[in-house]
Motif scaffolding. Structure first.
Motif, short mmCIF file in Angstrom:
data_model
loop_
_atom_site.label_atom_id
_atom_site.label_comp_id
_atom_site.label_asym_id
_atom_site.label_seq_id
_atom_site.Cartn_x
_atom_site.Cartn_y
_atom_site.Cartn_z
N PHE A 1 0.98 -1.97 -0.59
CA PHE A 1 1.13 -1.84 0.87
C PHE A 1 0.30 -0.69 1.42
CE2 PHE A 1 3.26 0.23 4.45
CZ PHE A 1 3.19 -0.79 5.39
N PHE A 2 0.44 0.50 0.83
CA PHE A 2 -0.23 1.69 1.39
C PHE A 2 -1.73 1.68 1.14
CE2 PHE A 2 4.15 3.43 1.13
CZ PHE A 2 4.28 3.79 2.47
N THR A 3 -2.20 0.89 0.18
CA THR A 3 -3.64 0.78 -0.02
C THR A 3 -4.24 -0.38 0.77
OG1 THR A 3 -3.21 -0.54 -2.02
CG2 THR A 3 -3.63 1.83 -2.31
N GLY A 4 -3.39 -1.08 1.58
CA GLY A 4 -3.88 -2.14 2.45
C GLY A 4 -4.30 -3.40 1.73
N LYS A 5 -3.73 -3.67 0.55
CA LYS A 5 -4.13 -4.84 -0.22
C LYS A 5 -3.24 -6.05 0.02
CE LYS A 5 -6.40 -2.17 -3.85
NZ LYS A 5 -6.52 -1.88 -5.29
N ILE A 6 -2.22 -5.89 0.89
CA ILE A 6 -1.39 -7.02 1.27
C ILE A 6 -1.90 -7.51 2.62
CG2 ILE A 6 0.96 -7.82 1.74
CD1 ILE A 6 2.03 -5.58 0.03
N LYS A 7 -2.59 -8.63 2.64
CA LYS A 7 -3.29 -9.11 3.83
C LYS A 7 -2.34 -9.39 4.99
CE LYS A 7 -7.27 -8.99 1.80
NZ LYS A 7 -8.27 -7.98 2.21
N ILE A 8 -1.13 -9.84 4.69
CA ILE A 8 -0.19 -10.22 5.75
C ILE A 8 0.18 -9.02 6.62
CG2 ILE A 8 2.08 -11.24 6.23
CD1 ILE A 8 1.87 -12.70 3.57
N VAL A 9 0.36 -7.85 5.99
CA VAL A 9 0.78 -6.65 6.73
C VAL A 9 -0.32 -5.59 6.72
CG1 VAL A 9 3.25 -7.00 6.35
CG2 VAL A 9 1.90 -5.80 4.61
N GLU A 10 -1.55 -6.02 6.58
CA GLU A 10 -2.67 -5.08 6.51
C GLU A 10 -2.80 -4.25 7.79
OE1 GLU A 10 -7.45 -5.09 5.34
OE2 GLU A 10 -6.38 -6.97 5.72
N ASP A 11 -2.53 -4.88 8.95
CA ASP A 11 -2.65 -4.17 10.22
C ASP A 11 -1.57 -3.10 10.39
OD1 ASP A 11 -4.80 -5.77 10.83
OD2 ASP A 11 -3.61 -7.25 11.93
N ALA A 12 -0.45 -3.28 9.72
CA ALA A 12 0.64 -2.32 9.84
C ALA A 12 0.48 -1.12 8.91
CB ALA A 12 1.97 -3.01 9.55
N THR A 13 -0.47 -1.18 7.98
CA THR A 13 -0.68 -0.09 7.03
C THR A 13 -1.17 1.17 7.76
OG1 THR A 13 -1.26 -1.67 5.30
CG2 THR A 13 -1.87 0.63 4.93
N PRO A 14 -0.49 2.30 7.62
CA PRO A 14 -0.92 3.52 8.32
C PRO A 14 -2.20 4.09 7.73
CG PRO A 14 0.90 4.02 6.84
CD PRO A 14 0.73 2.52 6.81
N THR A 15 -2.98 4.78 8.58
CA THR A 15 -4.20 5.46 8.13
C THR A 15 -3.80 6.82 7.55
OG1 THR A 15 -5.46 4.37 9.87
CG2 THR A 15 -6.46 6.28 8.81
N LEU A 16 -4.15 7.05 6.28
CA LEU A 16 -3.68 8.24 5.57
C LEU A 16 -4.84 9.01 4.96
CD1 LEU A 16 -0.75 6.50 3.65
CD2 LEU A 16 -0.54 7.86 5.73
N ASN A 17 -4.63 10.32 4.78
CA ASN A 17 -5.59 11.13 4.04
C ASN A 17 -5.47 10.86 2.54
OD1 ASN A 17 -6.65 12.78 6.31
ND2 ASN A 17 -4.55 13.53 6.42
N TYR A 18 -4.24 10.85 2.05
CA TYR A 18 -3.95 10.58 0.65
C TYR A 18 -2.90 9.47 0.58
CZ TYR A 18 -5.76 15.39 0.42
OH TYR A 18 -6.51 16.52 0.58
N TYR A 19 -3.29 8.27 0.18
CA TYR A 19 -2.30 7.19 0.13
C TYR A 19 -1.29 7.40 -1.00
CZ TYR A 19 -5.18 5.11 -3.61
OH TYR A 19 -5.87 4.89 -4.77
N TRP A 20 -1.61 8.30 -1.96
CA TRP A 20 -0.67 8.54 -3.04
C TRP A 20 0.53 9.36 -2.59
CZ3 TRP A 20 -0.11 13.71 -3.54
CH2 TRP A 20 -1.18 14.52 -3.19
N VAL A 21 0.44 10.02 -1.43
CA VAL A 21 1.56 10.85 -0.95
C VAL A 21 2.80 9.99 -0.69
CG1 VAL A 21 2.38 12.32 0.93
CG2 VAL A 21 0.12 12.72 -0.06
N PRO A 22 2.72 8.95 0.16
CA PRO A 22 3.92 8.12 0.35
C PRO A 22 4.29 7.32 -0.89
CG PRO A 22 2.04 7.17 1.50
CD PRO A 22 1.61 8.52 1.03
N ILE A 23 3.29 6.94 -1.71
CA ILE A 23 3.59 6.17 -2.91
C ILE A 23 4.43 7.00 -3.88
CG2 ILE A 23 2.60 5.08 -4.96
CD1 ILE A 23 0.20 4.27 -3.25
#
Length: 691
Positions: free
Chosen positions: A625-647
């Motif tokens: 989800f946070f890396t934007g690899k789920i196409k269905i919810v890609e638009d809802a993925t937040p723009t992050l400096n480090y995607y590993w932080v929420p993960i």
């Protein structure tokens, strides 16, 4: 011929088993208070803890870590103050921040004022006085009440304005030069490499600003990373909460399925863990293979060094190779354990099935971890708030700063009386500026002891909350085990009754066990502190001795936790004091050492696989989800400096949630296992006596 006890029971050196009592029906209700002295000591310690908190709250000021402080000790941007609309700190001469004094006192030896915004253009005071608009612009970076109609030498002599302004940016609420590095390593500030200081009649290189900017804040890079992480949390906090809710639902569903289909779910859990880790290995290999031949992907982690942008590491092959090797090792270890323990797995599954039945009859036990979590959150919050107030309970210290030789340089001073003192007569260019927070009162002398007491009571209270949960659950599950007819003989509200017994009769015993563990933990903290202090030492013997001590106390802490856990089970069942319960538990475990080492630990391993499965499922979903690899919810993925932080936050939170639910299972298994060993030993003695 009657045999001697030692011959009848070769392990009698670990005490004689309790004789079988057919009238025993579970946790004893007619019990008395245990370890009263320790209970009184714990209450007095808590009163002292509250006193330290009140003292810290009355003396501390958290604004010192929130707002930057100007040369007068005032907070920039503080709500309700005259500087509310001036949140940024501006340095008159940022070059003085390159002085080694900064590393000693963490304060630049230059005038600092609060400003509304940072300067965005280059300008000197001499040129600013020539035009009305430039004078008004320059005035906002000078001290209040400055007369801009005076000549530049007079203004600079009194230290009312900086001699030069450079384009700056807001960084951690401080105006630092807007430095950029062009190709070839050329450092520029506002597209300029050099500046002319008309008053000093000399040129200033942009590289000088670079050095000053680095030393103006010793932890610039760390704060930069912290700010980016904070921004990521503000962008993704609601998705993190959603991930934690999903982790809680998955854990609850898994526990309910385990209750109904224990045998099937355990095998599904084992297979799924192997598959999830296998997919991780496959994903790492695909990433490793996809980077082959790309420019810069063959750089090693050692050559790359420490980078604040952690996504850089994911662009080199060595990182994915390391992840793949680690996952392969974990996969091999798990498979080998499953192969060698395959016979014991069946017995452990039977024990889990029985634990599932117990939890099915005591469903309220699944929700008890929420109380433990709430109490631990309260303890952590009190400790953290008290620590912040203690660390900010110092008074502002002012010192004499000057540019020429002065016998009073770096002496403490009072801003109110400084201008009328003889220091200004002997050192005309001297200023009384804010240096740091400190103090020499009796309170400040014992401040470090208050901090130590705060940490020690934090460990004691946290261990007490954990112990309370263990005794409560042990008492509830022991009621189930000793009930002859289930569920008729199980008392109503077993968890509530067990909690009441623990608080009414055994607060002292819980405090005693928690105190022993807290002492070991505080010793480990002191050893870590000494280890940090000896990092640069060359004495290898001292380092080796310290490493041995750290290892020994780590082992001791693990042993005490294990012994305390079983001692609390005995306290919950028989109502004896902590030492007697610990001795009985230890002897009982030693008489069944093979079972403890194999069966009980195999069960713990299976429950750990369950936690690992939940964490793996939630972690993989959050990664996609946070890396934007789920196409269905890609638009809802937040723009992050480090995607590993929420993960990582979701993974860590999911583990804590899963651990909370599975800890109920683990406590149930341990209680039933101890009751079984106790009951079997009693039946054995009874049968021997009959023979």
């Amino acid at each position: 011929m009657q045999m001697e006890p030692e011959e009848k029971n070769p392990e009698s050196k670990y005490g004689e088993p309790r004789k079988f009592d057919p009238t025993f029906k579970g946790p004893i209700y007619n019990r008395g208070c245990t370890d009263i002295l320790c209970c009184i000591l714990f209450i007095l310690a808590l009163l002292g803890y509250f006193a330290v908190g009140i003292l810290a709250w009355s003396q501390g000021d958290p604004r010192k870590v929130i707002y930057p402080t100007d040369s007068k000790g005032q907070f920039c941007g503080q709500v309700g103050s005259p500087l509310e609309k001036k949140p940024l700190l501006f340095y008159f001469n940022i070059l003085k921040c390159a002085s080694p004094l900064v590393l000693l006192e963490f304060q630049c030896p230059t005038t600092q004022i609060c400003v509304e915004r940072c300067p965005n253009k280059f300008m000197t005071l001499v040129k600013a006085l020539l035009k009305e608009d430039d004078r008004e612009y320059y005035k906002q970076f000078c001290k209040e009440g400055v007369d801009m109609t005076k000549r530049a030498p007079e203004i600079l002599k009194d230290g009312l304005c900086p001699s030069i302004l450079t384009p700056s940016k807001n960084f951690t609420r401080r105006c630092l030069p807007a430095l950029e590095t062009l190709k070839g390593g050329v450092v520029v500030v506002g597209n300029k490499t050099t500046f002319r200081d008309d008053y000093a009649e000399k040129n200033i290189n942009a590289t000088d600003f670079l050095e000053a900017s680095k030393k103006s804040n010793v932890v610039v890079e760390a704060r930069a990373v912290a700010m980016r992480i904070f921004e990521d949390y503000t962008q993704s906090w609601h998705w993190i909460l959603l991930g934690l809710v999903i982790a809680m639902l998955v854990s609850l569903i898994f526990i309910l399925l385990l209750r109904c289909l224990a045998g099937v779910m355990v095998w599904v859990m084992i297979i799924m863990v192997v598959i999830v880790i296998g997919y991780g290995i496959f994903h790492c290999y695909m990433q490793y293979a996809s980077l082959k031949g790309q420019a810069g992907s063959d750089v090693t982690i050692k050559d790359l060094g420490l980078q604040t942008d952690f996504s850089v590491y994911l662009q080199i092959r060595q990182t994915w190779l390391a992840f793949m090797i680690i996952l392969c090792i974990v996969e091999v270890v798990i498979i080998l354990l499953l192969i060698f323990l395959r016979k014991r797995l069946l017995i452990a599954i039977a024990l889990i099935k029985e634990a599932s039945k117990a939890i099915g009859h005591v469903m309220s036990s699944l929700f008890y971890p929420l109380l433990t979590f709430a109490l631990l959150s309260l303890v952590i919050a009190y400790w953290a708030i008290t620590a912040v107030f203690l660390s900010t309970s110092s008074d502002p210290v002012y010192k004499v700063f000057n540019t020429t030789e002065c016998m009073y340089s770096r002496d403490t001073c009072e801003p109110e009386t400084f201008n009328s003192s003889n220091i200004t007569a002997e050192c005309p260019d001297a200023e009384c500026l804010f240096a740091f927070y400190g103090g020499e009162t009796l309170y400040h002398k014992y401040l470090i002891l208050f901090q130590f007491y705060n940490v020690f009571l934090f460990f004691w209270c946290a261990n007490f909350v954990t112990a309370l949960g263990q005794v409560t659950l042990a008492g509830a599950f022991a009621s189930y085990y000793w009930a002859f007819k289930k569920p008729e003989d199980i008392p109503a509200f077993p968890v509530f009754n067990s909690l009441g017994r623990a608080l009414r009769y055994h607060t002292g015993s819980l405090a005693f066990g928690s105190l022993i563990l807290a002492i070991v933990q505080i010793i480990r903290v002191l050893l870590e502190y000494l280890d940090q202090k000896l990092k640069g030492a060359q004495n290898k013997c001292a380092k080796f001795l310290l490493s041995c001590l750290k290892c020994c106390f780590w082992c001791l802490e693990k042993f005490i936790k294990f012994l305390n856990r079983n001692a609390y089970i005995m306290v919950a069942i028989y109502g004896k004091n902590f030492c007697t319960s610990a001795k009985d538990a230890f002897f009982l475990l030693m008489r069944n050492i093979v079972r403890v080492a194999v069966l009980d630990k195999v069960t713990d391993f299976l429950l750990f696989l369950g936690k690992l499965l939940i964490v793996g499922i939630v972690g993989i979903c959050s990664f996609f989800f946070f890396t934007g690899k789920i196409k269905i919810v890609e638009d809802a993925t937040p723009t992050l400096n480090y995607y590993w932080v929420p993960i990582l936050t979701v993974v860590f939170g999911a583990y804590l949630i899963a651990h909370g639910f599975f800890s109920v299972y683990a406590m149930c298994v341990d209680t039933l296992f101890l009751c079984f060993c106790k009951c079997e030993a009693a039946l054995f003695i009874s049968r021997e006596n009959m023979l």
